[in-house]
Design a protein around this motif. Structure first.
Motif, PDB file in Angstrom:
ATOM      1  N   GLY A 185       0.843  -1.316  -0.015  1.00 22.21           N
ATOM      2  CA  GLY A 185      -0.098   0.104  -0.069  1.00 22.21           C
ATOM      3  C   GLY A 185       0.820   1.175   0.038  1.00 22.21           C
ATOM      4  N   TYR A 186       1.969   1.246   0.800  1.00 23.35           N
ATOM      5  CA  TYR A 186       2.807   2.491   0.725  1.00 23.35           C
ATOM      6  C   TYR A 186       3.504   2.436  -0.389  1.00 23.35           C
ATOM      7  CZ  TYR A 186       2.369   3.217   5.831  1.00 23.35           C
ATOM      8  OH  TYR A 186       1.982   3.558   6.943  1.00 23.35           O
ATOM      9  N   ALA A 187       3.890   1.277  -1.121  1.00 25.00           N
ATOM     10  CA  ALA A 187       4.557   1.348  -2.387  1.00 25.00           C
ATOM     11  C   ALA A 187       3.900   2.129  -3.531  1.00 25.00           C
ATOM     12  CB  ALA A 187       5.026   0.030  -2.843  1.00 25.00           C
ATOM     13  N   PHE A 188       2.122   2.066  -3.420  1.00 24.98           N
ATOM     14  CA  PHE A 188       1.416   2.554  -4.506  1.00 24.98           C
ATOM     15  C   PHE A 188       1.024   3.904  -3.750  1.00 24.98           C
ATOM     16  CE2 PHE A 188       0.798  -1.875  -5.518  1.00 24.98           C
ATOM     17  CZ  PHE A 188       0.690  -1.869  -7.176  1.00 24.98           C
ATOM     18  N   GLY A 189       1.780   4.547  -2.932  1.00 25.01           N
ATOM     19  CA  GLY A 189       1.723   5.889  -2.578  1.00 25.01           C
ATOM     20  C   GLY A 189       0.482   6.431  -1.564  1.00 25.01           C
ATOM     21  N   ALA A 190      -0.095   5.279  -0.910  1.00 24.44           N
ATOM     22  CA  ALA A 190      -1.207   5.379  -0.209  1.00 24.44           C
ATOM     23  C   ALA A 190      -0.614   5.842   1.206  1.00 24.44           C
ATOM     24  CB  ALA A 190      -1.963   4.137   0.276  1.00 24.44           C
ATOM     25  N   LYS A 191      -1.453   6.882   1.772  1.00 26.00           N
ATOM     26  CA  LYS A 191      -0.829   7.475   3.172  1.00 26.00           C
ATOM     27  C   LYS A 191      -1.589   6.539   4.021  1.00 26.00           C
ATOM     28  CE  LYS A 191      -1.072  12.276   1.278  1.00 26.00           C
ATOM     29  NZ  LYS A 191      -1.543  13.593   1.425  1.00 26.00           N
TER      30      LYS A 191
END
Length: 304
Positions: A185-191
């Motif tokens: 999720g972080y890798a896809f730019g999610a906060k």
């Protein structure tokens, strides 16, 4: 051995007296709100015809579990009516529902905070241990000091006693989410907020619901203790039966608590694991929505 005695009880008593005096207005408002919430909900439950309310609860059971459970709900709740404990059961149900809602509203954010912060977790663990191991009757002492008698001390003591499992299970569920899924999720730019709402909470929901289930069970176990503080309901009936040695009244009131506990336990367990109940109305509706619509094949034009 008097020289070795540490007056912890005196210190706590002095602290409670100071808190009562310093926050008297705040406690009055909190007590009024808790009394009002339970009284209003119990009035709604009692004023509703019992057969209509039984049908609604049975439909809820069928929606989340099965028609067999719905039929059992009708039988068990009708038994409460037949024992003459319906009104008391509704008082107890209202108290448990209000206390559970407040406890969950406090426990889930605390559990999320503890899961995301190791220092918070380290501070909360001994506090939760203390809350769980302290005898339930002890909570009535500050509850009655703060709110006198009625529903408010019962709600307060119930919240304190039933809060720890909600915090622990929420933290356990959040920490149990696969770290690789979170990293993706972080890798896809999610906060962090989006990851919490979209990944961690949905995956941790079965564990969180198990915690809510335990909160409800502990809240029901406090029904008798709440009766000692003057809260109307099955607990007050049990206390009255003990003081008068009325076996029949005590058995009927105790059985009413058991039947309510079974219903609430099964419903919350089904909410935490909906995939385990294939015969529920919810599962049937889901299968119908996911089934492809059968459409007649379009006629192929024939070349002449």
């Amino acid at each position: 051995m008097d020289w070795l005695r540490i007056p912890v009880g005196d210190w706590v008593e002095a602290g409670l007296d100071w808190f009562k005096v310093a926050f008297d207005s705040f406690l009055d408002v909190v007590g009024f709100v808790m009394n009002w919430l339970v009284a209003e909900l119990s009035d709604v439950l009692i004023s509703t015809p019992f057969f209509l309310l039984i049908i609604v609860l049975a439909l809820i059971g069928w929606l989340v579990r099965s028609w067999q459970f719905a039929a059992g709900t009708v039988i068990t709740l009708t038994a409460i009516v037949a024992m003459g404990q319906w009104e008391n059961a509704m008082y107890t149900l209202a108290l448990v529902l209000i206390a559970t809602i407040i406890a969950v509203a406090i426990a889930v954010p605390l559990g999320i905070w503890a899961a995301r912060n190791d220092r918070v977790s380290a501070v909360l663990k001994p506090i939760l241990d203390f809350m769980q191991t302290m005898p339930a009757f002890v909570y009535l002492i500050p509850a009655v000091i703060f709110f006198t008698i009625g529903f408010a001390p019962g709600v307060f003591a119930t919240i304190i006693f039933s809060l720890p499992p909600g915090v622990r299970f929420t933290e356990l569920g959040i920490r149990g989410v696969d770290s690789e899924t979170v990293e993706a999720g972080y890798a896809f730019g999610a906060k962090p907020g989006a990851i919490l709402r979209g990944i961690q909470l949905p995956l941790a929901m079965p564990t969180i619901m198990a915690g809510i289930n335990q909160v409800i069970m502990l809240a029901l176990s406090m029904a008798v203790v709440a009766g000692m503080a003057g809260a109307n309901g099955l607990g007050k009936e049990v206390i009255a039966s003990i003081s008068t040695l009325n076996v029949s009244k005590g058995v009927e009131a105790g059985l009413g608590v058991v039947l309510l506990a079974v219903f609430l336990d099964r419903v919350t367990a089904a909410l935490g694991a909906p995939g385990d109940f294939k015969h529920s109305l919810r599962a049937q509706f889901s299968r119908k929505r996911s089934a492809p619509a059968s459409r007649p094949a379009a006629a192929t034009p024939v070349a002449v």
